[in-house]
Design an enzyme around this catalytic site. Structure first.
Site: not given
Lengths: 445, 445
Positions: B19, B179
């Site tokens: 990752g 947002e």
């Protein structure tokens, strides 16, 4: 809500432009203040600066740096309505444009600027393995294929398979093919080597395969020779006089030779969009509509065909090339003809193409330029090319950002836009067309 | 070619990081010079700056401005090998990571930093209609849906259908939802109106649907109230205490009300990646692995889980939030633990999370900031937010370009990246997964 779809009660003659490429956009720009009502129809929402598309396909520029939403281009033109939709045909008797979705759009004057796609000379099955470069999607797809090839090689155990992943074949040595091959070679030989640990990207082979005898045949012989030499210097294996006889997922056939290869890019030929067939116009072998001296159709004087969709020979009988400046000149010319028909001024003479010159880049530091009397090569030509293209980019901001990116790659030898984006298998994009996906985004189907 | 896949004869202990998000990248950065051999495995080729992903989803930034190729990040780290590939599991007895393609990768220390995806609380069928926002593909998909909704409305004849196209539902009023809703409202009310001729984009409805009693519940009450007020000022309809009971292609169900709506965005919950199940670790309800005070697994001390994949409570017993600073702190901490195990220095104490503060933007000109003792609202908070994020962006160049884009949208009220790109139906991307497409780009399948 403003008025809905019933044709707005508006006495002004209605000019419908199909296609927001160089020809269509220029035509609309030149119709400013002509007293017409204008509708622009395109299946995409953006104008694409195609001359730089190969840079988006090779990680130098990002898609948003070479494309602009059409609405934004004409946001201050209250006489222009932009519709995002796919045209399915033209009813010349009712004089209206048929859309895949929504009511037909009637016109008084119709300008077809639908451009061209690449052509596989009857081998359409090759497209699956050898994508061409005409749209932003093409560019993203080619960038993905090229970058993934190196990633696959890095995780590949079998030496032969690894070599195939590191073999890139570009078919067709016109400007697009030459520019793609040059930058892919630079990626492999100069930009990527330090990024990988298991493979040496400099071992990659970049083949430029051309059936004709020379590269960039549109250029004078000495420039073509210079280009060939400098491509070799970049590490491109130039193969001329070699016809491609097959493209598959893991090899390209050249003559009767099979070259294992996982990335093939098609830059060999173009085929005009079906616009000519919509209006039953006679067309040339590339599918481009034959037009009269004023770029209108003999059968339908109120229909014009411009840009790559039109087959035009200039006064000297020379075919007008399929390049941006030619498309812009046609768009501006048709705008003048329509103004004349609207009675604004006298009709212009027959269309005359003015050829400014030919430019082609060789990697990120050299180019060739042919202005007839004057020819340039090397870095000088590259700067001329760069300044010319920066200048012609729409929108100050893009000029600025592109200039910045070029300077950046020039100074740091790093490329800006080296992302692999793919339709995530978890997302329905990958679903069969016509099911999930088209339910959710009809405009894309 | 350099050596192929046989594990390189290398005495150094091998640290495998799965990752390349904030936790994984920070861990590798902090391991510089630790004398370990490091392999980073990610299914994507880029590190994503997730805190700005919502701006890529809402046309302010381009994907290439918030993501960087992982290879480029570590190109100068000869101790780091990057592999693009999909992990299918971990063999803890043989101590190796299993890949979908290619040989297993053995490890001495394994760091699982695989992050999280959004969670539909058992209603996975909703994902097809209500995409979440975790990847660049998600962002491109949401941008396409939002922009196409306006395009569809412009060509829609039926008033009701048009209204549905102009209704946007954002589910979940955490920072991401707030947002997204704020910027979509600004798009509709301030940025797009002049672009359209048939519709008035200011008639668009933007719904922010939250099951809980308040928006931004992680913030102090007065900031949450300020946020709600300023969202209303932007034109967002805030619905709190309303549970979503269904999502379909053309409507969102809120309680037993059906709200016609063609664009739904999911920002309601996250689910950790399957990393915990790979190693048989016990996990919490969000699927995050329970880890010990040194972030390793009790059952496998040589395996660490960090970032959104880990369930960590700090000394105060408070759960560590799933935000970038927390992930970075965990990555750096585990690097220190591994250094200690390598004998370089003494083992650090148990992991302690240091909370810097919470930030959330409200449209393009306001924000709220909570630094504990100090709280900020409005333009001041927006500038603090902007400067903080510019500072934390990786490459200098991106900092510069992002700053430039923000300044540009700020001054011109124009958004930079308003392109609709879609997999062209003519291209095999749209083919059923597992056929054409996966043949050509295996890493994407």
């Amino acid at each position: 809500m403003k008025t809905a779809h019933q044709p707005i009660p508006d006495k002004r003659p209605h000019v419908v432009v199909v296609g927001g490429g160089f020809a269509g956009v220029q035509c609309i720009k030149s119709l400013r203040g002509a007293g017409a009502r204008i509708t622009l129809i395109d299946q995409r929402n953006h104008h694409l600066f195609q001359p730089l598309l190969y840079q988006a396909a090779t990680t130098i520029l990002a898609p948003s740096e070479i494309a602009w939403p059409l609405r934004q281009l004409f946001r201050d033109r209250q006489d222009v309505t932009t519709l995002m939709g796919r045209v399915t045909g033209v009813d010349t008797s009712k004089r209206c444009v048929l859309l895949k979705r929504g009511a037909p759009v009637s016109y008084d004057y119709l300008v077809l600027a639908t451009g061209a796609r690449h052509s596989y000379f009857g081998h359409d099955a090759w497209e699956a393995h050898a994508p061409g470069l005409k749209t932003l999607e093409d560019a993203t797809r080619i960038r993905r294929k090229v970058l993934q090839a190196f990633e696959m090689a890095e995780t590949e155990d079998d030496p032969e398979a690894r070599a195939a992943h590191l073999t890139f074949a570009v078919i067709g040595a016109g400007p697009t093919g030459v520019e793609l091959a040059g930058i892919i070679a630079e990626l492999a030989h100069r930009i990527l080597p330090r990024d990988f640990r298991r493979i040496d990207t400099r071992a990659a082979r970049v083949l430029l395969i051309e059936a004709g005898p020379t590269v960039l045949s549109a250029f004078p012989e000495q420039l073509s020779a210079y280009a060939r030499q400098s491509l070799a210097g970049l590490g491109v294996e130039v193969m001329t006089g070699d016809a491609v006889t097959g493209c598959s997922a893991d090899a390209v056939m050249v003559g009767d030779r099979r070259i294992p290869c996982r990335t093939i890019i098609w830059a060999a030929g173009v085929q005009a969009s079906p616009a000519a067939s919509w209006v039953g116009a006679s067309r040339d072998r590339a599918g481009r509509a034959f037009v009269g001296p004023d770029l209108s159709l003999a059968s339908h004087p109120d229909i014009f065909v411009v840009g790559d969709a039109a087959s035009v020979s200039d006064t000297a009988g020379q075919a007008v090339p399929g390049i941006a400046p030619a498309a812009k000149q046609m768009g501006a010319y048709v705008a003048a003809v329509i103004r004349a028909r609207l009675g604004a001024r006298g009709a212009p003479g027959p269309f005359v193409y003015r050829h400014a010159g030919n430019l082609a880049t060789l990697g990120r530091r050299a180019a060739i330029a042919d202005f007839g009397r004057v020819t340039l090569t090397g870095a000088v030509a590259w700067w001329v090319w760069g300044i010319a293209h920066i200048y012609f980019l729409i929108g100050t901001r893009s000029r600025f950002v592109v200039a910045w990116n070029w300077l950046w790659t020039f100074v740091t030898r790093q490329n800006a836009a080296r992302l692999i984006t793919m339709s995530d298998p978890r997302l329905p994009q990958a679903a069969p067309a016509g099911t999930e996906r088209s339910k959710r985004s009809p405009a894309s189907s």
